[in-house]
Design a protein around this motif. Structure first.
Motif, PDB file in Angstrom:
ATOM      1  N   PRO A  22       0.544  -1.544  -0.235  1.00 19.96           N
ATOM      2  CA  PRO A  22      -0.563   0.327  -0.317  1.00 19.96           C
ATOM      3  C   PRO A  22       0.522   0.969  -0.088  1.00 19.96           C
ATOM      4  O   PRO A  22       0.895   2.311  -0.571  1.00 19.96           O
ATOM      5  CB  PRO A  22      -0.624  -0.192   1.208  1.00 19.96           C
ATOM      6  N   ASN A  23       1.908   1.103   0.452  1.00 24.86           N
ATOM      7  CA  ASN A  23       2.762   1.947   0.723  1.00 24.86           C
ATOM      8  C   ASN A  23       4.138   2.476  -0.616  1.00 24.86           C
ATOM      9  O   ASN A  23       3.582   3.884  -1.063  1.00 24.86           O
ATOM     10  CB  ASN A  23       4.005   2.042   1.736  1.00 24.86           C
ATOM     11  N   TYR A  24       4.077   0.711  -1.205  1.00 24.98           N
ATOM     12  CA  TYR A  24       4.582   1.700  -2.257  1.00 24.98           C
ATOM     13  C   TYR A  24       3.313   1.572  -2.999  1.00 24.98           C
ATOM     14  O   TYR A  24       4.058   2.818  -4.885  1.00 24.98           O
ATOM     15  CB  TYR A  24       4.802   0.444  -3.038  1.00 24.98           C
ATOM     16  N   TYR A  25       2.330   1.695  -3.561  1.00 24.24           N
ATOM     17  CA  TYR A  25       1.808   1.805  -4.477  1.00 24.24           C
ATOM     18  C   TYR A  25       1.038   3.422  -3.962  1.00 24.24           C
ATOM     19  O   TYR A  25       1.397   4.257  -4.973  1.00 24.24           O
ATOM     20  CB  TYR A  25      -0.165   1.301  -4.586  1.00 24.24           C
ATOM     21  N   GLU A  26       1.578   3.906  -3.114  1.00 27.12           N
ATOM     22  CA  GLU A  26       1.133   5.459  -2.856  1.00 27.12           C
ATOM     23  C   GLU A  26       2.396   6.601  -3.029  1.00 27.12           C
ATOM     24  O   GLU A  26       1.968   7.539  -4.550  1.00 27.12           O
ATOM     25  CB  GLU A  26       0.486   5.979  -1.316  1.00 27.12           C
ATOM     26  N   ALA A  27       3.138   6.293  -3.345  1.00 25.53           N
ATOM     27  CA  ALA A  27       4.303   6.631  -3.446  1.00 25.53           C
ATOM     28  C   ALA A  27       4.605   7.113  -5.082  1.00 25.53           C
ATOM     29  O   ALA A  27       4.813   7.767  -5.677  1.00 25.53           O
ATOM     30  CB  ALA A  27       5.948   5.904  -2.863  1.00 25.53           C
ATOM     31  N   GLY A  28       4.057   5.625  -5.796  1.00 30.22           N
ATOM     32  CA  GLY A  28       4.485   5.794  -6.814  1.00 30.22           C
ATOM     33  C   GLY A  28       2.897   6.571  -7.370  1.00 30.22           C
ATOM     34  O   GLY A  28       3.597   7.145  -8.727  1.00 30.22           O
ATOM     35  N   ARG A  29       2.086   6.159  -6.490  1.00 30.83           N
ATOM     36  CA  ARG A  29       0.627   7.025  -7.489  1.00 30.83           C
ATOM     37  C   ARG A  29       0.860   8.656  -7.207  1.00 30.83           C
ATOM     38  O   ARG A  29       1.032   9.837  -8.509  1.00 30.83           O
ATOM     39  CB  ARG A  29      -0.832   6.789  -6.445  1.00 30.83           C
ATOM     40  N   ARG A  30       1.313   8.704  -6.374  1.00 30.93           N
ATOM     41  CA  ARG A  30       1.791  10.256  -6.080  1.00 30.93           C
ATOM     42  C   ARG A  30       3.165  10.970  -6.290  1.00 30.93           C
ATOM     43  O   ARG A  30       2.430  11.904  -7.623  1.00 30.93           O
ATOM     44  CB  ARG A  30       2.191  10.660  -4.688  1.00 30.93           C
ATOM     45  N   THR A  31       3.537   9.819  -7.131  1.00 34.72           N
ATOM     46  CA  THR A  31       5.364  10.396  -7.968  1.00 34.72           C
ATOM     47  C   THR A  31       4.572  10.812  -9.125  1.00 34.72           C
ATOM     48  O   THR A  31       4.765  11.349 -10.234  1.00 34.72           O
ATOM     49  CB  THR A  31       5.911   9.824  -7.837  1.00 34.72           C
ATOM     50  N   LEU A  32       3.938   9.687  -9.937  1.00 36.38           N
ATOM     51  CA  LEU A  32       3.418   9.951 -11.357  1.00 36.38           C
ATOM     52  C   LEU A  32       2.111  10.899 -11.615  1.00 36.38           C
ATOM     53  O   LEU A  32       2.216  11.521 -12.442  1.00 36.38           O
ATOM     54  CB  LEU A  32       2.807   8.380 -11.776  1.00 36.38           C
ATOM     55  N   ALA A  33       1.873  10.722 -10.142  1.00 37.47           N
ATOM     56  CA  ALA A  33       0.585  12.460 -10.610  1.00 37.47           C
ATOM     57  C   ALA A  33       1.829  13.769 -10.555  1.00 37.47           C
ATOM     58  O   ALA A  33       1.032  14.732 -11.395  1.00 37.47           O
ATOM     59  CB  ALA A  33      -0.208  12.559  -9.327  1.00 37.47           C
ATOM     60  N   GLU A  34       2.521  13.189  -9.852  1.00 35.67           N
ATOM     61  CA  GLU A  34       3.395  14.852  -9.932  1.00 35.67           C
ATOM     62  C   GLU A  34       3.589  15.189 -12.026  1.00 35.67           C
ATOM     63  O   GLU A  34       4.265  16.033 -12.383  1.00 35.67           O
ATOM     64  CB  GLU A  34       4.665  15.009  -9.150  1.00 35.67           C
TER      65      GLU A  34
END
Length: 232
Positions: A22-34
């Motif tokens: 879940p933490n990897y997903y959220e970190a990835g989601r935020r990185t891609l959103a940027e």
């Protein structure tokens, strides 16, 4: 003399020892959103479970046509992930119990993970597992990530263990394939239950098809005791 003979146990970290996905997903989601990618879903994330962060970023660059460099994206995702990991990472209770059972028998143990060394150490320290799991190998420290066997072979080398005496615990198909390629036995606990029929899991000595919901420390302990080669 230990009932486990010369057995050495090597743990994958993410999705196996701890529920960090879940933490990897959220970190990835935020990185891609940027980077302007705003539709990254959990189902998208599941495609990258079990491969290293750097490989994931490389695949993202191609899939989403990202302009930032791999190094920039990697640094951004790792920074976000570490913030989340330090705040909250859950150890699977039965896995913690399994580590304790093995420690009582003085079974040598290591962690071999596709995560960065900083992420691994932050999680082990934050969850209290560092005292039991002192030997750590990151994908950053070897030539190839999973499904290549490099991280597991390096863990065995550092522990002075014969690969044939090693048992790997893994949640992902690339990790199970890496264990097989290393000549090691494998206990597979699929993080994504729908992937339990992946051919890579068929090579496992023990496949817990239901994943962590079915894994128990005692069953794994008993299987390991029953399948361990005796000292030579």
């Amino acid at each position: 003399m230990s009932i486990f003979g010369d057995t050495t146990v090597i743990f994958d970290l993410d999705g196996t020892l701890v529920d960090s996905e879940p933490n990897y997903y959220e970190a990835g989601r935020r990185t891609l959103a940027e980077q302007g990618v705003t539709d990254f879903t959990w189902a998208d994330h599941e495609q990258y479970v079990g491969i290293s962060t750097q490989e994931t970023i490389t695949l993202w660059k191609e899939r989403y046509d990202l302009t930032a460099s791999v190094d920039e994206l990697l640094a951004d995702k790792n920074r976000r992930y570490l913030e989340l990991a330090r705040a909250s990472t859950t150890v699977f209770p039965e896995m913690r119990s399994f580590v304790e059972l093995l420690a009582e028998e003085s079974v040598p143990m290591a962690v071999a993970s596709g995560s960065s060394r900083g992420a691994i150490e932050a999680i082990l320290n934050g969850t209290g597992l560092a005292d039991r799991l002192k030997t750590v190998v990151s994908a950053d420290e070897v030539a190839r990530g999973k499904p290549a066997p490099d991280v597991f072979l390096e863990a065995a080398r550092r522990l002075g263990a014969d690969p044939a005496d090693c048992v790997v615990l893994e949640d992902a198909a690339p990790g199970a394939a890496a264990a097989h390629a290393a000549g090691m036995r494998c206990v597979a606990i699929p993080y994504v239950a729908a992937q339990a029929d992946d051919p890579a899991f068929a090579t496992a000595g023990l496949l817990v098809r239901g994943g962590q919901s079915e894994f128990t420390a005692r069953a794994a302990y008993d299987w390991l005791a029953g399948s361990s080669p005796r000292p030579r």
